[in-house]
Write an enzyme that holds these catalytic residues in place. Structure first.
Site, PDB file in Angstrom:
ATOM      1  N   SER A   8       0.856  -1.197   0.000  1.00 24.25           N
ATOM      2  CA  SER A   8       0.000   0.000   0.000  1.00 24.25           C
ATOM      3  C   SER A   8       0.881   1.232   0.000  1.00 24.25           C
ATOM      4  O   SER A   8       1.684   1.431   0.929  1.00 24.25           O
ATOM      5  CB  SER A   8      -0.887   0.014   1.246  1.00 24.25           C
ATOM      6  N   HIS A  32      -1.555  -1.440  -3.943  1.00 24.21           N
ATOM      7  CA  HIS A  32      -2.786  -1.080  -3.228  1.00 24.21           C
ATOM      8  C   HIS A  32      -2.829   0.439  -3.036  1.00 24.21           C
ATOM      9  O   HIS A  32      -1.868   1.037  -2.539  1.00 24.21           O
ATOM     10  CB  HIS A  32      -2.795  -1.799  -1.876  1.00 24.21           C
ATOM     11  N   ASP A  34      -4.921   3.516  -1.366  1.00 25.46           N
ATOM     12  CA  ASP A  34      -5.933   3.885  -0.370  1.00 25.46           C
ATOM     13  C   ASP A  34      -6.453   5.283  -0.627  1.00 25.46           C
ATOM     14  O   ASP A  34      -5.694   6.254  -0.586  1.00 25.46           O
ATOM     15  CB  ASP A  34      -5.314   3.824   1.036  1.00 25.46           C
ATOM     16  N   MET A  36      -9.156   8.206   0.575  1.00 23.77           N
ATOM     17  CA  MET A  36      -9.986   8.645   1.709  1.00 23.77           C
ATOM     18  C   MET A  36     -10.560  10.020   1.399  1.00 23.77           C
ATOM     19  O   MET A  36      -9.892  10.843   0.766  1.00 23.77           O
ATOM     20  CB  MET A  36      -9.132   8.703   2.975  1.00 23.77           C
ATOM     21  N   HIS A  63      -8.763   1.020  -3.041  1.00 24.20           N
ATOM     22  CA  HIS A  63      -9.613   0.826  -1.852  1.00 24.20           C
ATOM     23  C   HIS A  63     -10.239   2.176  -1.495  1.00 24.20           C
ATOM     24  O   HIS A  63      -9.542   3.085  -1.042  1.00 24.20           O
ATOM     25  CB  HIS A  63      -8.710   0.290  -0.719  1.00 24.20           C
ATOM     26  N   MET A  65     -12.213   4.442   0.712  1.00 22.36           N
ATOM     27  CA  MET A  65     -12.773   4.717   2.048  1.00 22.36           C
ATOM     28  C   MET A  65     -13.503   6.057   1.963  1.00 22.36           C
ATOM     29  O   MET A  65     -13.004   7.088   2.409  1.00 22.36           O
ATOM     30  CB  MET A  65     -11.637   4.741   3.077  1.00 22.36           C
ATOM     31  N   MET A 136     -11.012  -5.961   6.602  1.00 24.78           N
ATOM     32  CA  MET A 136     -10.116  -4.996   7.248  1.00 24.78           C
ATOM     33  C   MET A 136      -9.733  -5.470   8.643  1.00 24.78           C
ATOM     34  O   MET A 136     -10.594  -5.825   9.450  1.00 24.78           O
ATOM     35  CB  MET A 136     -10.781  -3.621   7.304  1.00 24.78           C
ATOM     36  N   GLY A 141      -8.294   4.333   7.917  1.00 23.37           N
ATOM     37  CA  GLY A 141      -7.917   5.734   8.098  1.00 23.37           C
ATOM     38  C   GLY A 141      -6.415   5.954   8.159  1.00 23.37           C
ATOM     39  O   GLY A 141      -5.922   6.961   7.673  1.00 23.37           O
ATOM     40  N   GLY A 144       0.021   1.810   9.978  1.00 19.41           N
ATOM     41  CA  GLY A 144       0.806   1.681  11.213  1.00 19.41           C
ATOM     42  C   GLY A 144       0.011   1.310  12.451  1.00 19.41           C
ATOM     43  O   GLY A 144       0.517   1.434  13.567  1.00 19.41           O
ATOM     44  N   ASP A 170      -6.227  -6.362   5.125  1.00 17.53           N
ATOM     45  CA  ASP A 170      -5.616  -5.027   5.079  1.00 17.53           C
ATOM     46  C   ASP A 170      -5.567  -4.428   6.477  1.00 17.53           C
ATOM     47  O   ASP A 170      -6.607  -4.191   7.089  1.00 17.53           O
ATOM     48  CB  ASP A 170      -6.476  -4.146   4.146  1.00 17.53           C
ATOM     49  N   GLY A 172      -2.233  -3.688   9.661  1.00 13.69           N
ATOM     50  CA  GLY A 172      -1.438  -4.297  10.732  1.00 13.69           C
ATOM     51  C   GLY A 172      -0.699  -5.553  10.333  1.00 13.69           C
ATOM     52  O   GLY A 172      -0.318  -6.353  11.187  1.00 13.69           O
TER      53      GLY A 172
HETATM   54  C1  DX5 Z   1      -5.927   1.718   6.309  1.00 11.69           C
HETATM   55  C2  DX5 Z   1      -5.608   1.367   4.866  1.00 11.69           C
HETATM   56  C3  DX5 Z   1      -4.516   0.377   4.767  1.00 11.69           C
HETATM   57  C4  DX5 Z   1      -3.239   0.871   5.374  1.00 11.69           C
HETATM   58  C5  DX5 Z   1      -2.484  -0.290   5.925  1.00 11.69           C
HETATM   59  O1  DX5 Z   1      -6.986   2.553   6.348  1.00 11.69           O
HETATM   60  O2  DX5 Z   1      -6.733   0.813   4.222  1.00 11.69           O
HETATM   61  O3  DX5 Z   1      -4.321  -0.068   3.430  1.00 11.69           O
HETATM   62  O4  DX5 Z   1      -2.443   1.535   4.424  1.00 11.69           O
HETATM   63  O5  DX5 Z   1      -1.385   0.148   6.642  1.00 11.69           O
HETATM   64  P1  DX5 Z   1      -0.509  -0.830   7.531  1.00 11.69           P
HETATM   65  O6  DX5 Z   1      -0.089  -1.980   6.651  1.00 11.69           O
HETATM   66  O7  DX5 Z   1       0.645   0.006   7.980  1.00 11.69           O
HETATM   67  O8  DX5 Z   1      -1.382  -1.278   8.659  1.00 11.69           O
HETATM   68 ZN    ZN Z   2      -6.418  -0.231   2.181  1.00 11.23          ZN
END
Ligand code: DX5
Ligand code: ZN
Length: 216
Positions: A8, A32, A34, A36, A63, A65, A136, A141, A144, A170, A172
């Site tokens: 991502s 990937h 993301d 938002m 993705h 959001m 998820m 959001g 990390g 997706d 952690g």
């Molecule tokens: C969170 C995103 C993830 C995020 C994952 O809202 O959808 O794709 O980038 O980040 P890590 O892999 O650091 O948890």
């Molecule tokens: Zn994502």
């Protein structure tokens, strides 16, 4: 099933996205993206042009959001930016079936996702129409965050129902949590910080893949 690694770019260097993606391209299976809107989740992320300007042989896995993927033009914008799969949330405010039909009619893969606290039932209603399901494992959001192991039950349930479906996870993911995810039945693995926060991104991808493949 074949394990696909989807770095991502949320944690990548935003001023050097093309270079970041070129570096991971030979080692990853998807990229990937993301997106938002500042409403569905507080942050905002990339603009469609930033994604369109990334030239890569990797499929762009977008993705969304966002509250209104269809009626506010997000689906159109990221189709135009080269998305090969688009995932929307069942918690969004547009008509889910209309979104799925629209994405598929444009020749793109359609996927649905849920936040960790949302029931899998909200996805099962549409299962036969989907190319992929994303589970998820953090609240959307931010990258990390800490992996939420309770979501693995959803993956196990889904894998029983659909032995061949692409099931993406997706949030952690690191060399430890990827094992649990794969054992539960996930085969498409997103990781942001575990790759792009590392000096050596390629070694990080290799470590994730090795860890996943040991767990099959
Ligand atoms: C969170 C995103 C993830 C995020 C994952 O809202 O959808 O794709 O980038 O980040 P890590 O892999 O650091 O948890
Ligand atoms: Zn994502």
């Amino acid at each position: 099933m074949k394990i696909k690694i989807a770095p991502s770019i949320l944690s990548a260097d935003r001023n050097n996205l093309q270079k970041e993606v070129e570096l991971i391209e030979p080692h990853a299976d998807l990229v990937h993206v993301d997106i938002m809107d500042g409403k569905f989740v507080p942050p905002t992320t990339f603009k469609p042009e930033e994604i369109k300007n990334i030239h890569t042989s990797l499929p762009k896995d977008v993705h969304l959001m966002v509250d209104h993927p269809l009626t506010e033009g997000y689906i159109d914008n990221y189709l135009d930016a080269g998305a090969q799969s688009i995932t929307i949330h069942t918690e969004c405010k547009d008509d889910i079936l209309e979104c799925i039909k629209y994405i598929k009619a444009k020749g793109c893969k359609a996927a649905l996702t849920v936040k960790p606290d949302t029931s899998l039932d909200t996805i099962l209603l549409y299962l036969e129409k989907l190319d992929m399901v994303l589970i998820m494992s953090v609240n959307p959001g931010y990258s990390g965050q800490k992996f939420i192991p309770e979501v693995l039950e959803k993956i196990k349930q889904l894998r029983k129902l659909k032995p061949e479906l692409d099931i993406e996870i997706d949030g952690g993911i690191n060399p430890q949590t990827i094992k649990e995810a794969v054992q539960a039945g996930a085969n498409v693995i997103v990781a942001a910080s575990a790759i792009f926060d590392k000096e050596d991104r390629i070694a990080a991808i290799r470590e994730l893949r090795a860890s996943a493949e040991q767990s099959i």
